[in-house]
Design an enzyme around this catalytic site. Sequence first.
Site, PDB file in Angstrom:
ATOM      1  CG  ASP A   1      -0.408  -0.357   2.313  1.00 44.76           C
ATOM      2  OD1 ASP A   1       1.056  -0.626   2.545  1.00 44.76           O
ATOM      3  OD2 ASP A   1      -1.157  -1.049   3.197  1.00 44.76           O
TER       4      ASP A   1
ATOM      5  CG  ASN B   1      -8.439  -1.446  11.944  1.00 46.12           C
ATOM      6  OD1 ASN B   1      -7.450  -2.339  11.704  1.00 46.12           O
ATOM      7  ND2 ASN B   1      -9.177  -0.113  11.377  1.00 46.12           N
TER       8      ASN B   1
ATOM      9  CG  HIS C   1      -5.650  -2.336   8.689  1.00 39.01           C
ATOM     10  ND1 HIS C   1      -5.847  -0.810   9.280  1.00 39.01           N
ATOM     11  CD2 HIS C   1      -4.299  -2.584   9.026  1.00 39.01           C
ATOM     12  CE1 HIS C   1      -4.525  -0.536   9.369  1.00 39.01           C
ATOM     13  NE2 HIS C   1      -3.618  -1.571   9.045  1.00 39.01           N
TER      14      HIS C   1
ATOM     15  CD  GLU D   1      -8.588   0.757   7.426  1.00 39.70           C
ATOM     16  OE1 GLU D   1      -8.402  -0.046   8.319  1.00 39.70           O
ATOM     17  OE2 GLU D   1      -8.017   1.966   7.772  1.00 39.70           O
TER      18      GLU D   1
HETATM   19  C1  F6R Z   1       1.634  -1.320   5.958  1.00 38.16           C
HETATM   20  C2  F6R Z   1       0.145  -2.087   6.322  1.00 38.16           C
HETATM   21  C3  F6R Z   1      -0.559  -2.316   7.368  1.00 38.16           C
HETATM   22  C4  F6R Z   1       0.373  -2.552   8.639  1.00 38.16           C
HETATM   23  C5  F6R Z   1      -0.595  -2.382   9.911  1.00 38.16           C
HETATM   24  C6  F6R Z   1       0.231  -2.847  11.327  1.00 38.16           C
HETATM   25  O1  F6R Z   1       2.045  -1.615   4.754  1.00 38.16           O
HETATM   26  O2  F6R Z   1      -0.180  -2.547   5.286  1.00 38.16           O
HETATM   27  O3  F6R Z   1      -1.534  -2.956   7.283  1.00 38.16           O
HETATM   28  O4  F6R Z   1       0.994  -3.560   8.593  1.00 38.16           O
HETATM   29  O5  F6R Z   1      -1.244  -1.090  10.135  1.00 38.16           O
HETATM   30  O6  F6R Z   1       1.212  -1.539  11.251  1.00 38.16           O
HETATM   31  P1  F6R Z   1       2.186  -1.624  12.774  1.00 38.16           P
HETATM   32  O7  F6R Z   1       3.196  -2.652  11.991  1.00 38.16           O
HETATM   33  O8  F6R Z   1       2.702  -0.190  12.527  1.00 38.16           O
HETATM   34  O9  F6R Z   1       1.467  -1.755  13.920  1.00 38.16           O
END
Ligand code: F6R
Length: 242
Positions: A67, A136, A138, A143
């Site tokens: 992303d 959450n 995702h 989401e």
């Molecule tokens: C990042 C992504 C997100 C993160 C998720 C966890 O490319 O796709 O899904 O993997 O938000 O983020 P952290 O590791 O910062 O808790």
Amino acid sequence: MDIIYASNPESVGQVAARLIAREILVKPDLVLGLATGSTPIPTYRYLVRLFGEGLISFAKVRTFNLDEYVGLSSTHSQSYAYFMNEHLWGKVDLPRCNADIPSGTAPDIQAECQRYETAIKNAGGIDLQILGLGPNGHIGFNEPSHDLAIRTHLVDLTEATINANARFFDNAGEVPRQAITMGVGTIMQARKILLIVTGDKKRDILQQSLFGPVIPEVPASILRFHPYLTVVTDINLTSACP
Ligand code: F6R
């Protein structure tokens, strides 16, 4: 589903990096799906170390990131392109032209999503997709919702994600409100998935994802349908939800 426990985020990073390195050794032209965020940082650090020790090479590897924020150029310090350059791309022998990521500044976002899907397809699909887990539930920026988008698409970030990611910006007002993300179909088509989750604050959501009902309100729960899912975590889980 395999769950590998490690004692802390550093050990999780070591284990995950070794699993990725093994895939590169078996297939030097691996198509690797990358994630950003704080969770994979130790993994990338150990991959860089393994590269530095001459054990692996990224010379033939191709990468696709999950992303990117809409509106941030690759030179913006909070863009995911910048993050990847800091933590992996710029520290190994990966040819920059082999590292793809959605462009957050593309003039036509729909065309950019289509370009990205085509690029993944032309590369032969993703061999191994690294994932983190959002607080959450995702994956990528898919989401919690009543339905999940299949392919790479534009997404409005939820308040929960904006607040969770505000730690990387000066304040929540600076966090972009939209992103381009691979869809769950693209993620699920990866031949193997490596989900990396650390920190006790993700215990409940990891527990729900792996042992609760498979529902779009917990996007990561769909990973249970994947035939080759490996979870590396420092969270002690009970095998079923109460
Ligand atoms: C990042 C992504 C997100 C993160 C998720 C966890 O490319 O796709 O899904 O993997 O938000 O983020 P952290 O590791 O910062 O808790």
